[in-house]
Design a protein around this motif. Structure first.
Motif, PDB file in Angstrom:
ATOM      1  N   PHE A 138       0.728  -1.225   0.060  1.00 55.09           N
ATOM      2  CA  PHE A 138       0.098   0.071   0.061  1.00 55.09           C
ATOM      3  C   PHE A 138       1.041   1.164  -0.047  1.00 55.09           C
ATOM      4  O   PHE A 138       0.452   2.558  -0.710  1.00 55.09           O
ATOM      5  CB  PHE A 138      -1.078  -0.258   1.080  1.00 55.09           C
ATOM      6  N   ALA A 139       1.949   1.179   0.694  1.00 54.84           N
ATOM      7  CA  ALA A 139       2.850   2.275   0.598  1.00 54.84           C
ATOM      8  C   ALA A 139       3.270   2.788  -0.737  1.00 54.84           C
ATOM      9  O   ALA A 139       3.492   3.834  -1.115  1.00 54.84           O
ATOM     10  CB  ALA A 139       4.049   1.829   1.789  1.00 54.84           C
ATOM     11  N   ILE A 140       3.781   1.461  -1.387  1.00 53.07           N
ATOM     12  CA  ILE A 140       4.108   1.880  -2.957  1.00 53.07           C
ATOM     13  C   ILE A 140       2.936   2.472  -3.696  1.00 53.07           C
ATOM     14  O   ILE A 140       3.199   3.345  -4.240  1.00 53.07           O
ATOM     15  CB  ILE A 140       4.915   0.768  -3.391  1.00 53.07           C
ATOM     16  N   ILE A 141       1.868   1.864  -3.640  1.00 51.71           N
ATOM     17  CA  ILE A 141       0.700   2.456  -4.311  1.00 51.71           C
ATOM     18  C   ILE A 141       0.529   3.820  -3.806  1.00 51.71           C
ATOM     19  O   ILE A 141       0.306   4.693  -4.786  1.00 51.71           O
ATOM     20  CB  ILE A 141      -0.694   1.576  -4.049  1.00 51.71           C
ATOM     21  N   GLY A 142       0.698   4.178  -2.527  1.00 51.85           N
ATOM     22  CA  GLY A 142       0.342   5.454  -2.321  1.00 51.85           C
ATOM     23  C   GLY A 142       1.531   6.494  -2.694  1.00 51.85           C
ATOM     24  O   GLY A 142       1.183   7.657  -3.267  1.00 51.85           O
ATOM     25  N   ILE A 143       2.816   6.097  -2.808  1.00 51.80           N
ATOM     26  CA  ILE A 143       3.647   6.824  -3.548  1.00 51.80           C
ATOM     27  C   ILE A 143       3.599   7.060  -4.721  1.00 51.80           C
ATOM     28  O   ILE A 143       3.835   8.117  -5.385  1.00 51.80           O
ATOM     29  CB  ILE A 143       5.194   6.235  -2.977  1.00 51.80           C
ATOM     30  N   ILE A 144       3.118   6.082  -5.854  1.00 57.64           N
ATOM     31  CA  ILE A 144       2.940   6.124  -7.183  1.00 57.64           C
ATOM     32  C   ILE A 144       1.695   7.154  -7.052  1.00 57.64           C
ATOM     33  O   ILE A 144       1.898   8.116  -8.244  1.00 57.64           O
ATOM     34  CB  ILE A 144       2.604   4.935  -7.855  1.00 57.64           C
ATOM     35  N   ALA A 145       0.675   7.186  -6.511  1.00 50.00           N
ATOM     36  CA  ALA A 145      -0.445   8.045  -6.584  1.00 50.00           C
ATOM     37  C   ALA A 145      -0.292   9.233  -6.193  1.00 50.00           C
ATOM     38  O   ALA A 145      -0.244  10.292  -7.173  1.00 50.00           O
ATOM     39  CB  ALA A 145      -1.642   7.629  -5.669  1.00 50.00           C
ATOM     40  N   ILE A 146       0.717   9.702  -5.387  1.00 48.77           N
ATOM     41  CA  ILE A 146       0.918  10.799  -4.917  1.00 48.77           C
ATOM     42  C   ILE A 146       2.102  11.644  -5.968  1.00 48.77           C
ATOM     43  O   ILE A 146       1.768  12.834  -6.336  1.00 48.77           O
ATOM     44  CB  ILE A 146       1.825  11.209  -3.498  1.00 48.77           C
ATOM     45  N   GLU A 147       2.755  10.764  -6.518  1.00 46.97           N
ATOM     46  CA  GLU A 147       3.813  11.322  -7.548  1.00 46.97           C
ATOM     47  C   GLU A 147       2.717  11.639  -8.953  1.00 46.97           C
ATOM     48  O   GLU A 147       3.244  12.553  -9.382  1.00 46.97           O
ATOM     49  CB  GLU A 147       4.833  10.335  -7.803  1.00 46.97           C
ATOM     50  N   ALA A 148       1.907  10.609  -9.096  1.00 45.77           N
ATOM     51  CA  ALA A 148       1.136  11.075 -10.406  1.00 45.77           C
ATOM     52  C   ALA A 148       0.363  12.406 -10.373  1.00 45.77           C
ATOM     53  O   ALA A 148       0.361  12.993 -11.054  1.00 45.77           O
ATOM     54  CB  ALA A 148       0.432   9.827 -10.541  1.00 45.77           C
ATOM     55  N   GLY A 149       0.082  12.507  -8.859  1.00 44.99           N
ATOM     56  CA  GLY A 149      -0.551  13.932  -8.659  1.00 44.99           C
ATOM     57  C   GLY A 149       0.134  15.046  -9.078  1.00 44.99           C
ATOM     58  O   GLY A 149      -0.389  16.258  -9.520  1.00 44.99           O
ATOM     59  N   LEU A 150       1.627  15.087  -8.899  1.00 42.74           N
ATOM     60  CA  LEU A 150       2.325  16.069  -9.413  1.00 42.74           C
ATOM     61  C   LEU A 150       2.548  16.389 -10.788  1.00 42.74           C
ATOM     62  O   LEU A 150       3.156  17.417 -11.381  1.00 42.74           O
ATOM     63  CB  LEU A 150       3.628  15.855  -8.798  1.00 42.74           C
ATOM     64  N   LEU A 151       1.682  15.415 -11.755  1.00 37.56           N
ATOM     65  CA  LEU A 151       1.714  15.678 -13.095  1.00 37.56           C
ATOM     66  C   LEU A 151       0.257  15.892 -13.607  1.00 37.56           C
ATOM     67  O   LEU A 151       0.007  16.341 -14.719  1.00 37.56           O
ATOM     68  CB  LEU A 151       1.936  14.512 -13.953  1.00 37.56           C
ATOM     69  N   THR A 152      -0.494  16.524 -12.541  1.00 40.22           N
ATOM     70  CA  THR A 152      -1.805  16.678 -12.612  1.00 40.22           C
ATOM     71  C   THR A 152      -2.006  18.210 -12.832  1.00 40.22           C
ATOM     72  O   THR A 152      -1.735  18.796 -12.131  1.00 40.22           O
ATOM     73  CB  THR A 152      -3.029  16.176 -11.586  1.00 40.22           C
ATOM     74  N   PRO A 153      -3.068  18.789 -14.005  1.00 37.54           N
ATOM     75  CA  PRO A 153      -3.012  20.099 -14.030  1.00 37.54           C
ATOM     76  C   PRO A 153      -3.981  20.441 -12.925  1.00 37.54           C
ATOM     77  O   PRO A 153      -4.708  19.574 -12.377  1.00 37.54           O
ATOM     78  CB  PRO A 153      -3.796  20.259 -15.414  1.00 37.54           C
TER      79      PRO A 153
END
Length: 379
Positions: A305-320
């Motif tokens: 879950f920690a890895i899923i969360g880190i990927i999701a948070i990083e993906a958010g940094l590409l979101t307009p």
């Protein structure tokens, strides 16, 4: 460690060396950017640093070879997300502190997912280059001129410099992560060892005393706000516990009747929404202590879950509209190409965002990708 290695010129040497090794492959510059970002991630742990470094290193080369500007910048912004997933990662350290998980196990958990994500990025770039060769400069006048110039100047990248830089970076990775995983030293001690090796590499590469001082001051400017955020996060977590707010949110999720995958989807959507307006560490400070216990109660492995969360948070940094990685890339190439706009970068980085979603689904479906290495190393 990241500052010493980044300012030593080692990253530039490795990028150009990889570029030469991939000469016959379509989209080689973008692929070299992904591979270079993956290697740089092992020594920096900060996505924004990766985005800034490769904007200045890779973009001028791609522009010279006639790459479509949006595709070039999108590949830089997208692949820089590897900086927070591949250890040693600042986000993993923060997550481990907030959720009281082993930082060594989190580091180990990020290796295979990071390599998986890098492989998916490379497959996308290669496929895109085959479908739209003009987007990667194939057949353009710029590509022919740049290829001829490189052919006439084979010594543009010294083979010796490439191997010194590559061996130095690999030595840092093996020494730091290997020492942590096998219990030779703690993550804090590993950071000290990595900084020492990074300093030695920088001095071998000719780094001046003034640049060493500048690197140390830069680290202070980067670390001080993070340490302050960690202190305030501890207060925030304690406040949530004392007021019962965390239990109330947990009860809301558990009593909603939603299936576990739906609860995780809601969490990911929250991370995406927050990624539009605030940075990744702040997002984690706000949510990790609340979401992690809920995920465990609905049956998810805490490491996966920690890895899923880190990927999701990083993906958010590409979101307009406020994707910080996109704005980092934009500011880094402002002097090189002032006419490029952020909408072009956002649009071109969208496929990488989608690939990150695919990686999250794969890890959620097969959590062993994240848990296998920690189980082998830590039992």
């Amino acid at each position: 460690m990241g500052e010493f290695i980044g300012k030593s010129g080692s990253v530039t040497d490795v990028y150009r060396g990889i570029n030469r090794l991939l000469r016959k492959i379509p989209g080689r510059l973008a692929i070299a950017t992904v591979v270079g970002n993956a290697l740089f991630s092992f020594v920096t742990g900060v996505s924004i640093a990766s985005a800034a470094a490769f904007s200045r290193i890779a973009y001028p080369e791609m522009k010279r070879f006639g790459y479509h500007r949006g595709f070039a910048l999108g590949s830089i912004a997208g692949s820089s997300c590897l900086g927070m997933l591949i250890p040693p990662s600042v986000l993993m350290i923060v997550w481990g502190i907030l959720t009281e998980q082993s930082i060594g196990q989190l580091f180990a958990a990020g290796v295979f997912p990071g390599l998986l994500l890098a492989a998916l990025f490379i497959l996308y770039v290669f496929g895109f280059a085959l479908i739209k060769p003009e987007a990667v400069g194939i057949g353009t006048d710029a590509e022919r001129a740049a290829s001829q110039a490189d052919y006439e100047d084979e010594d543009q990248v010294s083979t010796g410099q490439f191997f010194i830089s590559l061996i130095g970076i690999i030595l840092v990775i093996v020494a730091v992560l290997g020492g942590i995983w096998f219990g030779i030293f703690t993550p804090t001690e590993g950071a000290g060892a990595g900084a020492l090796i990074g300093l030695a590499l920088a001095l071998i590469k000719g780094m001046k005393f003034r640049e060493v001082i500048d690197s140390i001051l830069s680290v202070g400017r980067t670390s001080a706000p993070i340490l302050l955020l960690l202190v305030t996060a501890a207060l925030y977590s304690r406040t949530l516990a004392m007021t019962g707010m965390a239990n109330a949110i947990e009860g809301l999720f558990m009593g909603s009747g939603m299936a576990p995958w739906m609860i995780i989807t809601v969490m990911v959507l929250v991370w995406f929404a927050l990624g539009m307006i605030i940075d990744s560490i702040s997002i984690m400070l706000l949510t990790a202590a609340i979401f992690a216990p809920i995920a465990v109660k609905i049956g998810y492995d805490p490491i996966a879950f920690a890895i899923i969360g880190i990927i999701a948070i990083e993906a958010g940094l590409l979101t307009p509209p406020f994707g910080l990685l996109v704005y980092t890339v934009k500011s880094s190439i402002q002097e090189i190409d002032p006419n490029i706009n952020v909408l072009t970068i956002f649009r071109s980085s969208t496929p990488f965002w989608i690939i990150m979603l695919v990686a999250m689904v794969i890890i959620a479906t097969f959590p062993e990708i994240a848990t296998y290495l920690p189980r082998i190393l830590f039992g």
